[in-house]
Design an enzyme around this catalytic site. Structure first.
Site, PDB file in Angstrom:
ATOM      1  CG  HIS A 112      -0.918   4.483  -2.708  1.00  0.00           C
ATOM      2  ND1 HIS A 112      -0.552   3.452  -1.965  1.00  0.00           N
ATOM      3  CD2 HIS A 112      -2.032   5.079  -2.162  1.00  0.00           C
ATOM      4  CE1 HIS A 112      -1.414   3.441  -0.910  1.00  0.00           C
ATOM      5  NE2 HIS A 112      -2.413   4.167  -1.262  1.00  0.00           N
ATOM      6  CG  HIS A 153      -4.885   2.367   1.654  1.00  0.00           C
ATOM      7  ND1 HIS A 153      -5.711   3.690   2.092  1.00  0.00           N
ATOM      8  CD2 HIS A 153      -5.763   1.386   1.225  1.00  0.00           C
ATOM      9  CE1 HIS A 153      -6.967   3.390   1.676  1.00  0.00           C
ATOM     10  NE2 HIS A 153      -6.953   2.220   1.230  1.00  0.00           N
ATOM     11  CG  ASP A 240      -6.894   5.815   4.905  1.00  0.00           C
ATOM     12  OD1 ASP A 240      -6.018   6.203   5.847  1.00  0.00           O
ATOM     13  OD2 ASP A 240      -6.680   5.693   3.665  1.00  0.00           O
TER      14      ASP A 240
END
Ligand SMILES: [Zn+2]
Ligand SMILES: [Zn+2]
Ligand SMILES: [Zn+2]
Length: 436
Positions: A112, A153, A240
């Protein structure tokens, strides 16, 4: 004695002394349970599996990727330097042909972290994969790189760093941004005008199971990788998507991750997220390691694994098939889209806001990119943050043509230092970083 079919390097760096706070999901236990499992399974006794100790990266290596505001030392801790160093260690061992492939099991994560870094976003401060990629380009002459982000994500940081770079194919598969942090990563987000189609964003509906995930890998990701012909394949291996992950809503399993790894055949995997510390990470990591090593992973099954609970709903399957077609169409149109994106030599503008959830900072960016048919284009970013810092960042890409180098230097020289606290020039062809 068991023998790996592919020589596989591993780095473990749990970062004992770093955590956002002691109860935060991104903490050292993420890797400690995996390490226990790996020792218990005797992974290090397998001939051909090598453990490496991580290197430490330097500020200069960060400066090839990021503009840290105010500087690298403020944004990072030693754990970040070792985490990035762990990825570099694996990369170097692959380049030196000591190993065929490798897995950096490191934290803190990095995907990120964007080009300009005012602080932490989504538990990330600097981008481990990008620092490794620019090391590979600088020291080993690697040019074409594919990064496949299989964290649940959207890898918005890596997406941002390679937004304008047609030599880096960035493919992110993630849970639909309408249902998960950071809320971006839709199919129309294809990269900047000089690089349309080199960022491919693949949102997957909540409830995507192994069959849907592997459908996307087989029908979209692998054919595109084949066509792009990268010198190296990197996997941002977030875990995840697992059915037990507390932060996400997917139905992926350890077997699924192992099969994904077998299909993708990454040269280097770098751990990103994954927060089911006991229920998922030890099994997923073991599956990935065995798959990298070209070994049988059929026995790697979670104690609570139940295929009945992991069925994929029909509407999810339909949605995945539609998205696969959309992405394939964009990929096939990429040259046309670049052609239509602007006229050679013109400067295009983009304005946006970036939120740093970890550090509660809001950043406003005004970006200028030179449309160029000969290189990735000179890039200028005017960045103002809620911390009061206002900086100008100029990036001259590694493949810059003469005109874009000149444009980059003009952008830097013109910077009005009454407005900015600092101006930075990242000159990749000369491997320099200038601050004024
Ligand atoms: Zn992802
Ligand atoms: Zn994640
Ligand atoms: Zn150019």
């Amino acid at each position: 004695m068991l023998k790996a079919n592919k020589r596989t390097g591993l780095v473990f760096f749990p970062a004992f002394d770093w955590a956002i706070d002691p109860t935060h999901p991104e903490r050292e236990e993420r890797l400690l349970y995996t390490l226990d499992q790996v020792l218990e399974e005797g992974i290090f006794d397998i001939s051909g599996i090598e453990e490496y100790k991580p290197d430490l990266i330097t500020a200069k290596e960060i400066q090839r990727v990021h503009f840290c505001v105010p500087d690298e030392a403020t944004i990072t801790t030693q754990s970040h330097l070792i985490s990035a160093g762990g990825a570099k260690t694996i990369a170097r061992a692959v380049m030196n042909k000591e190993i065929d492939c490798g897995f950096a099991l490191i934290r803190p994560p990095g995907h990120h972290a964007m080009r300009v870094a005012h602080g932490g976003r989504g538990f990330c401060h600097i981008n481990m994969e990008a620092i490794m990629v620019e090391y590979l380009r600088q020291e080993h002459g690697i040019k074409r790189v594919a990064i496949v982000d299989t964290d649940c994500h959207h890898g918005d940081g890596t997406n941002d760093i390679y937004w304008h770079d047609p030599d880096t194919l960035f493919i992110s598969l993630h849970q639909d941004g309408r249902t998960l942090y950071p809320g971006t990563g839709f199919p129309h987000e294809l990269g900047g005008p000089n690089a349309k189609g080199s960022c491919l964003n693949i949102p997957l509906p909540p409830g995507t199971a192994t069959e849907g995930y592997l459908y996307m890998i087989n029908n979209t990701v692998l054919p595109i990788l084949d066509e792009f012909k990268p010198d190296i394949i990197i996997n941002s291996a977030g875990q995840d998507n697992h059915y037990t992950d507390p932060l996400t809503n997917m139905k992926f399993s350890a077997q699924g991750y192992a099969e994904l790894t077998r299909l993708l055949k990454p040269d280097i995997a770098v751990l990103e997220g994954g927060y089911a510390i006991e229920g998922a990470l030890p099994y997923v990591n073991l599956g990935i390691i065995l798959a990298l090593a070209g070994m049988d992973f059929s026995q790697v099954v979670e104690p609570d694994y139940s295929p009945e609970n992991l069925r994929q709903a029909f509407h999810v399957t339909q949605k995945i098939e539609q998205t696969s077609e959309i992405i394939n169409r964009y990929w096939n149109q990429r040259m046309e889209l670049r052609e239509k994106a602007g006229i050679h030599g013109e400067i295009q503008h983009r304005h946006r806001e970036i939120f740093y959830d970890t550090d509660s900072i809001l950043e406003r960016q005004k970006e200028k990119i030179r449309i160029c048919r000969d290189c990735s284009g000179a890039l200028e970013i005017d960045s103002q943050a809620s911390t009061g810092k206002h900086v100008l960042c100029v990036h001259i890409p590694l493949n810059a043509c003469r005109q874009c180098r000149e444009t980059g230097y003009e952008m830097f020289e013109r910077a009005d230092m009454k407005r900015y606290s600092r101006a930075f020039l990242q000159d990749r062809p000369n491997d320099t970083y200038t601050i004024k």
